[in-house]
Write a protein that holds these residues in place. Sequence first.
Motif, PDB file in Angstrom:
ATOM      1  N   ARG A 109      25.859  12.357  -3.105  1.00 51.37           N
ATOM      2  CA  ARG A 109      26.674  12.584  -4.421  1.00 51.37           C
ATOM      3  C   ARG A 109      26.138  12.160  -5.796  1.00 51.37           C
ATOM      4  N   ARG A 110      24.617  12.411  -5.672  1.00 48.10           N
ATOM      5  CA  ARG A 110      24.202  12.095  -6.984  1.00 48.10           C
ATOM      6  C   ARG A 110      23.227  13.148  -7.307  1.00 48.10           C
ATOM      7  N   ALA A 111      23.306  14.452  -6.632  1.00 47.28           N
ATOM      8  CA  ALA A 111      22.644  15.533  -7.087  1.00 47.28           C
ATOM      9  C   ALA A 111      21.162  15.613  -6.517  1.00 47.28           C
ATOM     10  N   ILE A 112      20.838  14.569  -5.435  1.00 41.60           N
ATOM     11  CA  ILE A 112      19.528  14.764  -4.871  1.00 41.60           C
ATOM     12  C   ILE A 112      19.363  15.724  -3.929  1.00 41.60           C
ATOM     13  N   GLY A 113      20.624  15.943  -3.210  1.00 44.43           N
ATOM     14  CA  GLY A 113      20.559  17.141  -2.095  1.00 44.43           C
ATOM     15  C   GLY A 113      20.380  18.490  -2.687  1.00 44.43           C
ATOM     16  N   ARG A 114      21.155  18.474  -4.108  1.00 45.79           N
ATOM     17  CA  ARG A 114      21.034  19.900  -4.916  1.00 45.79           C
ATOM     18  C   ARG A 114      19.506  19.982  -5.326  1.00 45.79           C
ATOM     19  N   LEU A 115      18.807  19.048  -6.093  1.00 50.83           N
ATOM     20  CA  LEU A 115      17.638  19.058  -6.346  1.00 50.83           C
ATOM     21  C   LEU A 115      16.401  19.402  -5.172  1.00 50.83           C
ATOM     22  N   LEU A 116      16.702  18.777  -3.910  1.00 49.18           N
ATOM     23  CA  LEU A 116      16.014  19.110  -2.840  1.00 49.18           C
ATOM     24  C   LEU A 116      16.168  20.767  -2.392  1.00 49.18           C
ATOM     25  N   LEU A 117      17.260  21.211  -2.339  1.00 49.62           N
ATOM     26  CA  LEU A 117      17.754  22.430  -2.013  1.00 49.62           C
ATOM     27  C   LEU A 117      17.206  23.450  -2.976  1.00 49.62           C
ATOM     28  N   ALA A 118      17.287  23.019  -4.315  1.00 53.32           N
ATOM     29  CA  ALA A 118      16.565  23.777  -5.221  1.00 53.32           C
ATOM     30  C   ALA A 118      15.230  24.201  -5.203  1.00 53.32           C
ATOM     31  N   ARG A 119      14.452  23.072  -4.887  1.00 53.80           N
ATOM     32  CA  ARG A 119      12.969  23.148  -4.711  1.00 53.80           C
ATOM     33  C   ARG A 119      12.804  23.670  -3.640  1.00 53.80           C
ATOM     34  N   PHE A 120      13.388  23.650  -2.480  1.00 52.70           N
ATOM     35  CA  PHE A 120      13.252  24.609  -1.397  1.00 52.70           C
ATOM     36  C   PHE A 120      13.060  26.223  -1.758  1.00 52.70           C
ATOM     37  N   GLU A 121      14.303  26.419  -2.430  1.00 54.06           N
ATOM     38  CA  GLU A 121      14.327  27.842  -2.757  1.00 54.06           C
ATOM     39  C   GLU A 121      13.515  28.221  -3.760  1.00 54.06           C
ATOM     40  N   GLU A 122      13.013  27.443  -4.651  1.00 53.28           N
ATOM     41  CA  GLU A 122      12.034  27.811  -5.600  1.00 53.28           C
ATOM     42  C   GLU A 122      10.415  28.001  -4.726  1.00 53.28           C
ATOM     43  N   ASN A 123      10.153  26.914  -4.101  1.00 52.27           N
ATOM     44  CA  ASN A 123       8.800  26.979  -3.303  1.00 52.27           C
ATOM     45  C   ASN A 123       8.868  28.448  -2.432  1.00 52.27           C
ATOM     46  N   ALA A 124      10.127  28.460  -1.676  1.00 49.55           N
ATOM     47  CA  ALA A 124      10.060  29.614  -0.742  1.00 49.55           C
ATOM     48  C   ALA A 124       9.929  30.947  -1.735  1.00 49.55           C
ATOM     49  N   ALA A 125      10.657  31.180  -2.644  1.00 49.03           N
ATOM     50  CA  ALA A 125      10.577  32.419  -3.647  1.00 49.03           C
ATOM     51  C   ALA A 125       9.085  32.411  -4.069  1.00 49.03           C
ATOM     52  N   ARG A 126       8.528  31.481  -4.372  1.00 45.58           N
ATOM     53  CA  ARG A 126       7.162  31.445  -5.056  1.00 45.58           C
ATOM     54  C   ARG A 126       6.279  31.861  -4.006  1.00 45.58           C
ATOM     55  N   LEU A 127       6.403  31.478  -2.809  1.00 42.97           N
ATOM     56  CA  LEU A 127       5.474  32.039  -1.621  1.00 42.97           C
ATOM     57  C   LEU A 127       5.809  33.400  -1.210  1.00 42.97           C
ATOM     58  N   GLY A 128       6.751  34.273  -1.834  1.00 34.91           N
ATOM     59  CA  GLY A 128       7.041  35.368  -1.557  1.00 34.91           C
ATOM     60  C   GLY A 128       8.207  35.703  -0.514  1.00 34.91           C
ATOM     61  N   CYS A 129       8.842  34.719  -0.146  1.00 38.67           N
ATOM     62  CA  CYS A 129      10.180  34.624   0.724  1.00 38.67           C
ATOM     63  C   CYS A 129      11.152  35.380   0.025  1.00 38.67           C
ATOM     64  N   GLU A 130      12.076  36.182   0.654  1.00 36.97           N
ATOM     65  CA  GLU A 130      13.042  37.087   0.167  1.00 36.97           C
ATOM     66  C   GLU A 130      14.511  36.334   0.592  1.00 36.97           C
ATOM     67  N   ILE A 131      14.437  35.726   1.739  1.00 37.66           N
ATOM     68  CA  ILE A 131      15.728  35.202   2.368  1.00 37.66           C
ATOM     69  C   ILE A 131      15.486  33.579   2.614  1.00 37.66           C
ATOM     70  N   ALA A 132      16.367  32.924   2.314  1.00 36.13           N
ATOM     71  CA  ALA A 132      16.522  31.344   2.675  1.00 36.13           C
ATOM     72  C   ALA A 132      17.602  31.487   3.642  1.00 36.13           C
ATOM     73  N   GLU A 133      17.233  30.486   4.857  1.00 36.75           N
ATOM     74  CA  GLU A 133      18.415  30.595   5.639  1.00 36.75           C
ATOM     75  C   GLU A 133      18.389  28.952   6.321  1.00 36.75           C
ATOM     76  N   LEU A 134      19.223  28.620   6.879  1.00 34.87           N
ATOM     77  CA  LEU A 134      19.573  27.290   7.524  1.00 34.87           C
ATOM     78  C   LEU A 134      20.518  27.241   8.492  1.00 34.87           C
TER      79      LEU A 134
END
Length: 157
Positions: A92-117
Amino acid sequence: MDNWHDIHLLPGKPADLPLIFQLERAYITDHEPQNVQAWQSAMHRHLEQWVRCLPDTVVAAVGDEKVGYMFWEKASLNATLASIHVKPDYRRRAIGRLLLARFEENAARLGCEIAELHVFEGNPAIHFYEAAGYTVIGNANSYVTLSKDLDVRRNPS
């Protein structure tokens, strides 16, 4: 914990494997106790995955303390968040949001179109993912699958 706002995201390194083990074990014990024995029996597969995913692992640190991580895997145009954890005292200090956003950014940068979990049924984290724009697309073997289109991140308007 005065410096909790001093969050740094770092690339995963072999020295982070004990943190990953510790938090993975805590998760399985706390949220999926019925699966502890199977998890322990498959430790060789977990270790292989953690090492294989180190290039796609991001560790969160507050000051000098490592407090969480995420790692993911790519398959064609899909990116799967394999694991994300934040130590309980740092939630509850935004760390999870930062990690999730970095996942999405890295995946998109590498050409991924869909994120799933995948989230274990009943895990309250599902609300965290839905708030971040993920949609439930199915259930299998006691897990809920969520998905998010990454096209918006790759082509901001």
